[in-house]
Scaffold this motif. Structure first.
Motif, PDB file in Angstrom:
ATOM      1  N   GLU A 148      -9.259  12.364 -10.298  1.00 30.91           N
ATOM      2  CA  GLU A 148      -8.975  12.721  -8.909  1.00 30.91           C
ATOM      3  C   GLU A 148      -7.830  13.712  -8.727  1.00 30.91           C
ATOM      4  OE1 GLU A 148     -10.444   8.322  -7.435  1.00 30.91           O
ATOM      5  OE2 GLU A 148      -8.621   8.633  -8.622  1.00 30.91           O
ATOM      6  N   GLY A 195      -3.462  11.998   0.222  1.00 31.02           N
ATOM      7  CA  GLY A 195      -4.353  11.750   1.336  1.00 31.02           C
ATOM      8  C   GLY A 195      -5.171  10.484   1.247  1.00 31.02           C
ATOM      9  N   GLN A 196      -4.911   9.646   0.249  1.00 27.63           N
ATOM     10  CA  GLN A 196      -5.640   8.392   0.114  1.00 27.63           C
ATOM     11  C   GLN A 196      -4.671   7.218   0.100  1.00 27.63           C
ATOM     12  OE1 GLN A 196      -9.125   8.173  -2.572  1.00 27.63           O
ATOM     13  NE2 GLN A 196      -8.512  10.182  -3.305  1.00 27.63           N
ATOM     14  N   THR A 197      -5.168   6.067   0.520  1.00 28.65           N
ATOM     15  CA  THR A 197      -4.381   4.839   0.479  1.00 28.65           C
ATOM     16  C   THR A 197      -4.722   4.075  -0.793  1.00 28.65           C
ATOM     17  OG1 THR A 197      -4.346   4.699   2.890  1.00 28.65           O
ATOM     18  CG2 THR A 197      -3.851   2.677   1.670  1.00 28.65           C
ATOM     19  N   TRP A 198      -3.678   3.647  -1.514  1.00 29.05           N
ATOM     20  CA  TRP A 198      -3.845   2.922  -2.776  1.00 29.05           C
ATOM     21  C   TRP A 198      -3.112   1.589  -2.695  1.00 29.05           C
ATOM     22  CZ3 TRP A 198      -7.502   5.010  -5.645  1.00 29.05           C
ATOM     23  CH2 TRP A 198      -7.724   6.384  -5.568  1.00 29.05           C
ATOM     24  N   HIS A 257       0.826  -1.206   0.000  1.00 27.72           N
ATOM     25  CA  HIS A 257       0.000   0.000   0.000  1.00 27.72           C
ATOM     26  C   HIS A 257       0.868   1.266   0.000  1.00 27.72           C
ATOM     27  CE1 HIS A 257      -3.322  -2.521   2.180  1.00 27.72           C
ATOM     28  NE2 HIS A 257      -3.091  -2.914   0.943  1.00 27.72           N
ATOM     29  N   PRO A 278      -5.257   5.193  -8.488  1.00 23.33           N
ATOM     30  CA  PRO A 278      -5.771   6.541  -8.765  1.00 23.33           C
ATOM     31  C   PRO A 278      -5.942   6.791 -10.258  1.00 23.33           C
ATOM     32  CG  PRO A 278      -3.469   6.637  -8.065  1.00 23.33           C
ATOM     33  CD  PRO A 278      -3.928   5.234  -7.855  1.00 23.33           C
ATOM     34  N   GLN A 298       0.514   5.860   0.105  1.00 26.85           N
ATOM     35  CA  GLN A 298      -0.306   7.033   0.359  1.00 26.85           C
ATOM     36  C   GLN A 298      -0.019   8.080  -0.709  1.00 26.85           C
ATOM     37  OE1 GLN A 298      -2.501   7.909   2.969  1.00 26.85           O
ATOM     38  NE2 GLN A 298      -2.467   5.821   3.761  1.00 26.85           N
ATOM     39  N   TRP A 321      -5.857  10.040 -12.752  1.00 33.15           N
ATOM     40  CA  TRP A 321      -5.523  11.456 -12.882  1.00 33.15           C
ATOM     41  C   TRP A 321      -5.550  11.872 -14.352  1.00 33.15           C
ATOM     42  CZ3 TRP A 321      -0.426  11.219  -9.493  1.00 33.15           C
ATOM     43  CH2 TRP A 321      -0.772  10.892  -8.172  1.00 33.15           C
TER      44      TRP A 321
END
Length: 355
Positions: A156, A67-70, A62, A129, A64, A131
């Protein structure tokens, strides 16, 4: 046909199916292609320094970002006109990235509508994500309309390319001018203005720091700058409260004889010091290269040409295999280096040269 076992095999398979014009476009670099060759070699110059007898229980990949965990610290880099490599183009690329829990940055010069790509990528709950990359040249009104479409479609973040005020001098492409099929086009691109000034006036519309501030005031999305390689530019970007930076020399396609991104990354990382997301691209061909990038300060990496090569000869399945190889190799590198997670990687896991 030989069994494909690594990214070089995918490149060889792509060369066998792409015509000379497409091959020059996707694989070529600027001028003498010195920077193009430097990029992969520079990762090889760093030697791994594994630790032993470490606790690897509960390990994961994982990361970061914004601000999000992927699930995994890898995104497909923005690449134009993917339908020239394969009829399924960016649609296949998006499906493959999502299937491997990797992210994707869609190019401003996409040959597939941005809404189509978003619908395919966002429906996968295990995806990375999504983008959108921008070239901030030309009419601001048209750019605002495009940004609104990007936001509505569910992207995002915006990735503003800042290292391409004009195009690089690409000898290989010059030799195959006008070879692109007429039906392959950038569906969201604006016509470039021309006139007096540098490069027939193209440089007059190049974005500046003022344009970055303007863009911040006209979007709700976080903004990353792609193409930052100088610590002073990184310092100025940090002062603006941007979402992140991507250390990139445009895959060696813009200004030849620049250093490799593996050499530039530590200097930018030392300047940013965790104030924003930091990513890197350029010459990443092994899972160990991803490990080294994270050790040098990146939060994630982007991979471009290998994904195009997988797409060219095998469509979505080829891209998925490229990403799976990188994922597997990265997990092996983590375990063999004594790291249970990506966050456990530090510069102490690298030697600048063989000790």
């Amino acid at each position: 046909m030989k069994r494909i076992a690594n990214l070089q095999d995918h490149e060889d398979a792509a060369r066998a199916v792409l015509d000379d014009g497409a091959w020059a476009y996707f694989s070529g670099g600027a001028a003498d292609e010195i920077t193009l060759r430097r990029n992969p070699k520079a990762w090889q110059q760093w030697s791994l320094a594994p630790r032993v007898l470490q606790n690897l229980r509960g390990g994961h990949t994982h990361c970061q970002l914004l601000g999000q965990t992927w699930p995994f610290p890898l995104l497909v880099a923005p690449m134009a006109l993917q339908c020239w490599a394969h009829p399924d183009g960016e649609a296949a690329m998006a499906l493959a990235a999502a299937s491997q829990q990797c992210g994707m940055v869609l190019s401003h010069q996409t040959s597939t509508d941005l809404h189509t790509v978003a619908q395919l990528a966002l429906k996968d709950p295990e995806r990375g994500p999504l983008w959108f990359q921008l070239y901030a040249h030309g009419d601001r009104g048209a750019l605002l309309d495009l940004i609104q479409q990007v936001e509505t479609a569910g992207y995002e973040a915006l990735v503003l390319t800042v290292d391409a005020p004009v195009s690089g001098a690409r000898d290989r492409e010059r030799r195959h001018a006008h070879s692109r099929p007429a039906h392959i086009r950038a569906v969201h691109a604006q016509a470039a203005a021309s006139g007096a000034g540098l490069c027939q006036g193209l440089a007059d519309s190049a974005p500046t720091w003022d344009d970055v501030a303007w863009l911040q005031s006209h979007t709700r999305l976080p903004i990353l700058l792609k193409g930052v390689t100088h610590p002073l530019d990184a310092k100025q970007a940090a002062s603006l409260g941007l979402g992140g930076l991507i250390v990139s020399n445009h895959g060696g396609r813009m200004l030849d004889t620049m250093p490799a991104t593996a050499d530039l990354l530590p200097r930018v990382a030392d300047e940013v010091q965790g104030q924003m997301a930091l990513l890197v691209d350029g010459g990443i061909r092994r899972g160990t290269d991803i490990f080294k990038a994270l050790a040098l300060g990146a939060d994630a990496v982007l991979v471009g040409r290998p994904c195009i090569y997988g797409l060219a000869h095998a469509g979505a399945q080829g891209v998925a295999h490229v990403l799976r190889l990188l994922r597997d190799e990265f997990e092996i590198a983590l375990a063999l280096s004594g790291c249970a997670t990506s966050q456990a990687i530090t510069r102490q896991h690298l030697w600048a040269s063989t000790p």
